[in-house]
Design a protein around this motif. Structure first.
Motif, mmCIF file in Angstrom:
data_model
loop_
_atom_site.group_PDB
_atom_site.id
_atom_site.type_symbol
_atom_site.label_atom_id
_atom_site.label_comp_id
_atom_site.label_asym_id
_atom_site.label_seq_id
_atom_site.Cartn_x
_atom_site.Cartn_y
_atom_site.Cartn_z
ATOM 1 N N ASP A 145 0.802 -1.224 0.000
ATOM 2 C CA ASP A 145 0.000 0.000 0.000
ATOM 3 C C ASP A 145 0.836 1.277 0.000
ATOM 4 N N GLU A 146 2.127 1.140 0.344
ATOM 5 C CA GLU A 146 2.983 2.326 0.409
ATOM 6 C C GLU A 146 3.155 3.005 -0.949
ATOM 7 N N LEU A 147 3.021 2.247 -2.031
ATOM 8 C CA LEU A 147 3.159 2.835 -3.362
ATOM 9 C C LEU A 147 2.106 3.915 -3.585
ATOM 10 N N LEU A 148 0.860 3.593 -3.233
ATOM 11 C CA LEU A 148 -0.223 4.566 -3.368
ATOM 12 C C LEU A 148 -0.113 5.671 -2.317
ATOM 13 N N GLU A 149 0.310 5.283 -1.122
ATOM 14 C CA GLU A 149 0.410 6.253 -0.025
ATOM 15 C C GLU A 149 1.441 7.339 -0.316
ATOM 16 N N PHE A 150 2.537 6.958 -0.952
ATOM 17 C CA PHE A 150 3.588 7.933 -1.248
ATOM 18 C C PHE A 150 3.100 8.980 -2.242
ATOM 19 N N VAL A 151 2.394 8.547 -3.282
ATOM 20 C CA VAL A 151 1.837 9.489 -4.261
ATOM 21 C C VAL A 151 0.815 10.401 -3.582
ATOM 22 N N GLY A 152 -0.017 9.807 -2.724
ATOM 23 C CA GLY A 152 -1.000 10.601 -1.993
ATOM 24 C C GLY A 152 -0.346 11.611 -1.067
ATOM 25 N N TYR A 153 0.779 11.228 -0.478
ATOM 26 C CA TYR A 153 1.500 12.146 0.415
ATOM 27 C C TYR A 153 2.022 13.354 -0.356
ATOM 28 N N ILE A 154 2.521 13.118 -1.577
ATOM 29 C CA ILE A 154 3.010 14.230 -2.394
ATOM 30 C C ILE A 154 1.869 15.189 -2.733
ATOM 31 N N LEU A 155 0.710 14.625 -3.001
ATOM 32 C CA LEU A 155 -0.442 15.459 -3.381
ATOM 33 C C LEU A 155 -1.020 16.245 -2.205
ATOM 34 N N GLU A 156 -1.022 15.653 -1.019
ATOM 35 C CA GLU A 156 -1.715 16.290 0.103
ATOM 36 C C GLU A 156 -0.860 16.400 1.371
ATOM 37 N N GLY A 157 -0.325 15.276 1.822
ATOM 38 C CA GLY A 157 0.320 15.222 3.125
ATOM 39 C C GLY A 157 1.500 16.154 3.302
ATOM 40 N N TYR A 158 2.320 16.252 2.278
ATOM 41 C CA TYR A 158 3.508 17.106 2.387
ATOM 42 C C TYR A 158 3.106 18.555 2.644
ATOM 43 N N GLY A 159 2.047 18.994 1.993
ATOM 44 C CA GLY A 159 1.584 20.371 2.174
ATOM 45 C C GLY A 159 1.204 20.668 3.609
ATOM 46 N N LYS A 160 0.578 19.703 4.278
ATOM 47 C CA LYS A 160 0.201 19.892 5.678
ATOM 48 C C LYS A 160 1.439 19.968 6.567
ATOM 49 N N ASP A 161 2.483 19.214 6.190
ATOM 50 C CA ASP A 161 3.700 19.201 6.995
ATOM 51 C C ASP A 161 4.508 20.492 6.879
ATOM 52 N N VAL A 162 4.353 21.221 5.760
ATOM 53 C CA VAL A 162 5.181 22.415 5.550
ATOM 54 C C VAL A 162 4.353 23.698 5.484
ATOM 55 N N GLU A 163 3.100 23.644 5.884
ATOM 56 C CA GLU A 163 2.232 24.811 5.696
ATOM 57 C C GLU A 163 2.695 26.039 6.489
ATOM 58 N N ASP A 164 3.522 25.845 7.526
ATOM 59 C CA ASP A 164 4.037 26.982 8.286
ATOM 60 C C ASP A 164 5.263 27.612 7.632
ATOM 61 N N ASN A 165 5.782 26.953 6.613
ATOM 62 C CA ASN A 165 6.947 27.471 5.876
ATOM 63 C C ASN A 165 6.446 28.019 4.538
ATOM 64 N N LYS A 166 6.346 29.342 4.434
ATOM 65 C CA LYS A 166 5.727 29.966 3.262
ATOM 66 C C LYS A 166 6.405 29.570 1.955
ATOM 67 N N GLN A 167 7.740 29.580 1.944
ATOM 68 C CA GLN A 167 8.462 29.268 0.714
ATOM 69 C C GLN A 167 8.232 27.814 0.292
ATOM 70 N N ALA A 168 8.343 26.887 1.265
ATOM 71 C CA ALA A 168 8.144 25.472 0.960
ATOM 72 C C ALA A 168 6.697 25.200 0.539
ATOM 73 N N TYR A 169 5.746 25.888 1.193
ATOM 74 C CA TYR A 169 4.333 25.668 0.877
ATOM 75 C C TYR A 169 3.993 26.215 -0.505
ATOM 76 N N TYR A 170 4.597 27.348 -0.866
ATOM 77 C CA TYR A 170 4.375 27.903 -2.208
ATOM 78 C C TYR A 170 4.883 26.937 -3.278
ATOM 79 N N ALA A 171 6.094 26.385 -3.059
ATOM 80 C CA ALA A 171 6.667 25.433 -4.018
ATOM 81 C C ALA A 171 5.797 24.180 -4.118
ATOM 82 N N PHE A 172 5.258 23.760 -2.973
ATOM 83 C CA PHE A 172 4.374 22.583 -2.966
ATOM 84 C C PHE A 172 3.125 22.828 -3.805
#
Length: 360
Positions: free
Chosen positions: A158-185
């Protein structure tokens, strides 16, 4: 010719004039059979060896281009042993066993050509004595060893699907306090998820992904047309299938490729980026994709995951449902020997396979 091959051919042409005449002759002999990328590695290995011969005073040549056949013909085994030690013990940049094996293999190929194939005007071999014929080059990485090193460092089930999903959504939640990283996301998440999904659902190499053009994509038939590594027919692109799972990410990315990245119509690349200071999208580089995957992998909790391990992840998953020959074709391997790594599965997978066999 692919972008990478064209670039390596340019570099090869720049380096050859600094090589001895017999090396240039050898490279021309090999050109129809090996890719410019492989031949460029050969020349770099010869640069290293000739430079060492001169530094050690074994050759009196003032430049690599002046190295003579006699210099090679009169080499002692002690010199080859010394060079091997030099490669493995340099404090600043010692080479791995695999790299040393490759460098010695490159020398063996040159010496074999000079002593067994190339002739002078009297039909005698150019090299009368081949010291490299005495050098035993052991096989360094066995498929089972490679599989052991990959254990725990690739995506499974299941990690194959989870990793793609993390790129689409999860990463943004992890970096939302970092304006530059969130903009790039926000800017790149569809593209980045598309690249990861494509590799995880086709097993493409990163170099093959970089070289893809928009015209190489046939989404209706889930096909890509790819310049395969090792295929020296510059006019032929191999059809490679991808799974249905990658189709949604591909279509989502394609709808914004031109507008979001200000991609000019003349740019054929499938995957583009807009570099800092640039007004328009350009083909993504291999390095950019590698660094992008590492960035997401660290946050995902898989710090060892790389873009090449995405390919391994696909291959392991694919092999579980297919035989070694289909896996070989899908991955574009030259022989099943390379594909054997995926036959050495985890203990859990092997134990489950045994149970299935008993039940059948």
């Amino acid at each position: 010719m692919s972008i990478q091959k064209w670039s390596d051919r340019q570099k090869l042409d720049l380096k050859l004039p600094a090589m001895p005449w017999f090396v240039r002759q050898f490279i021309n002999y090999k050109l129809p059979d090996l890719s410019p990328s492989s031949l460029l590695e050969y020349v770099r290995d010869y640069e290293s060896f000739f430079g060492w011969l001169r530094a050690e005073g074994i050759s009196q040549a003032s430049s690599n281009a002046e190295i003579t056949l006699l210099d090679l013909e009169t080499l002692h085994m002690d010199s080859i042993t010394g060079y091997r030690l030099h490669l493995t013990s340099r404090a600043e940049s010692a080479n791995s066993r695999i790299t040393v094996s490759r460098k010695l293999s490159a020398l063996r190929s040159l010496f074999h050509y000079l002593s067994q194939i190339a002739e002078d005007e009297n039909f005698y071999p150019l090299l009368k004595r081949n010291v490299m014929a005495k050098v035993e080059i052991k096989r360094v990485h066995k498929p089972k060893d490679t599989a052991a090193k990959l254990k725990g460092k690739i995506l499974e089930e299941d990690e194959l699907l989870e990793f793609v999903g993390y790129i689409l959504e999860g990463y943004g939640k992890d970096v939302e306090d970092n304006k530059q990283a969130y903009y790039a996301f926000q800017l790149n998440r569809e593209r980045d998820a598309c690249i990861a999904s494509l590799i995880l659902n086709s097993g493409l190499r990163v170099s093959e992904v970089v070289n893809l053009n928009v015209d190489d994509l046939d989404p209706n038939n889930k096909l890509l047309y790819v310049f395969r590594k090792g295929n020296n027919d510059e006019t032929f692109k191999t059809p490679v299938y991808f799974r249905e799972q990658a189709k949604d990410e591909l279509m989502a990315y394609l709808t914004l490729r031109q507008t979001r990245y200000s991609t000019p119509k003349k740019e054929k690349a499938l995957f583009v980026a807009k570099p800092n200071g640039s007004n328009e999208g350009k083909r993504m580089t291999k390095r950019a994709i590698q660094e992008m995957i590492i960035k997401y992998a660290k946050r995902f909790g898989k710090p060892y995951l790389t873009v090449h391990k995405l390919r391994h992840s696909f291959a392991t998953d694919y092999y579980l449902q297919n035989d070694i020959y289909k896996t070989k074709e899908q991955l574009g391997h030259a022989s099943t020997e390379t594909t054997e790594v995926y036959a050495h599965l985890t203990d859990k997978t092997m134990s489950e396979a045994i149970e299935r066999r008993q039940d059948s």
